[in-house]
Design an enzyme around this catalytic site. Structure first.
Site, mmCIF file in Angstrom:
data_model
loop_
_atom_site.group_PDB
_atom_site.id
_atom_site.type_symbol
_atom_site.label_atom_id
_atom_site.label_comp_id
_atom_site.label_asym_id
_atom_site.label_seq_id
_atom_site.Cartn_x
_atom_site.Cartn_y
_atom_site.Cartn_z
ATOM 1 N N ASP A 24 31.723 37.595 44.880
ATOM 2 C CA ASP A 24 31.825 39.056 45.670
ATOM 3 C C ASP A 24 30.204 39.975 45.853
ATOM 4 O O ASP A 24 29.134 39.211 44.619
ATOM 5 C CB ASP A 24 32.193 39.747 44.196
ATOM 6 C CG ASP A 24 32.257 40.950 44.264
ATOM 7 O OD1 ASP A 24 32.181 42.163 46.003
ATOM 8 O OD2 ASP A 24 31.530 42.320 43.078
ATOM 9 N N HIS A 33 31.431 43.574 36.404
ATOM 10 C CA HIS A 33 33.407 42.684 36.420
ATOM 11 C C HIS A 33 33.815 43.339 35.071
ATOM 12 O O HIS A 33 33.326 41.927 34.408
ATOM 13 C CB HIS A 33 33.637 41.671 37.596
ATOM 14 C CG HIS A 33 33.154 41.802 38.725
ATOM 15 N ND1 HIS A 33 32.740 40.608 39.254
ATOM 16 C CD2 HIS A 33 33.241 42.530 39.465
ATOM 17 C CE1 HIS A 33 32.274 41.038 40.160
ATOM 18 N NE2 HIS A 33 32.642 42.167 40.612
ATOM 19 N N SER A 92 28.636 39.884 36.613
ATOM 20 C CA SER A 92 29.884 39.474 37.009
ATOM 21 C C SER A 92 29.060 38.728 35.402
ATOM 22 O O SER A 92 29.389 39.015 34.091
ATOM 23 C CB SER A 92 30.308 38.564 37.504
ATOM 24 O OG SER A 92 32.215 38.313 36.904
ATOM 25 N N THR A 93 30.324 37.655 35.146
ATOM 26 C CA THR A 93 30.260 36.839 34.294
ATOM 27 C C THR A 93 28.642 36.369 33.520
ATOM 28 O O THR A 93 27.743 36.134 34.213
ATOM 29 C CB THR A 93 30.443 35.076 34.131
ATOM 30 O OG1 THR A 93 32.014 35.339 34.663
ATOM 31 C CG2 THR A 93 30.481 34.189 33.076
ATOM 32 N N MET A 150 30.202 34.883 38.117
ATOM 33 C CA MET A 150 30.961 33.950 39.163
ATOM 34 C C MET A 150 31.690 34.174 40.308
ATOM 35 O O MET A 150 32.391 35.519 40.501
ATOM 36 C CB MET A 150 32.275 33.443 37.811
ATOM 37 C CG MET A 150 33.476 32.258 38.283
ATOM 38 S SD MET A 150 34.743 31.797 37.297
ATOM 39 C CE MET A 150 33.846 33.089 35.918
#
Length: 192
Positions: free
Chosen positions: A135, A39, A13-14, A132
């Site tokens: 998930d 994401h 993600s991030t 973050m």
């Protein structure tokens, strides 16, 4: 288990674009079939795959339902749709579908990891990178419990030590490593 029988599943993600760039820069072109959840907003996964193909040795494709898992190819879950692996007539394919958000996101790494655990068991390697939230942590734990090898990025090299931290705390991570060691560990695990 033969190298060709393994599947790699990666979640990020991030900070994931940069992290994936470092991992894939160190992977050979003949990697096992690879699934990726990152994401991103709708429309961006297709652009990400196109840019990726200009830079790295493996081929990345925004996944469509029915795509086969092929060596040397990365199927990225389309933004706004979950992706799971299914066995169809003895061949592995993916199914991409709109569904409820899981842990506030779609696509969800948990959905992908769960399907890999169910279909492939110990014939898989799961990797959770910077990001973050939580998930992927539950799904990675299910992968580990079915005999898959699992890798988590360490705190020091994560942009956001969220997803890998939760996975580590749950006991889902078998090998916690700095980013620059993850590609080599993937390759050693798929050759078991």
């Amino acid at each position: 288990m033969a190298y060709a029988d393994k599947v790699v599943a990666i979640a990020a993600s991030t900070g994931g674009v940069e992290a994936l760039g470092q991992v894939f820069a160190d992977l050979p072109s003949n990697i096992p079939p690879t699934l990726l959840v990152i994401h991103m907003p709708p429309g961006f996964t297709k652009l990400f795959a196109a840019r990726f193909n200009e830079t790295y040795k493996v081929t990345m494709k925004e996944a469509d339902t029915g795509d086969y898992l092929l060596p040397g190819q990365v199927l990225v879950a389309p933004a706004g749709r979950h992706m799971k692996v299914v066995s169809t007539g003895g061949r592995l394919t993916v199914e991409c579908f709109v569904g409820e958000k899981v842990r506030y996101v779609i696509p969800s790494a948990d959905v992908m990891f769960d399907s890999v655990a169910n279909v492939l068991g110990n014939r898989a390697v799961g990797v959770i990178l910077t990001g973050m939230g939580a998930d992927g942590a539950d799904g990675l734990l299910r992968m580990r419990r079915t005999g898959a090898s699992t890798i988590g990025q360490n705190r020091e090299t994560s942009t956001i030590y969220g997803m890998p931290k939760v996975a580590m705390e749950l006991g889902a991570v078998e090998h916690q490593l700095p980013l620059d060691q993850i590609a080599a560990k993937i390759m050693s695990l798929v050759q078991r």
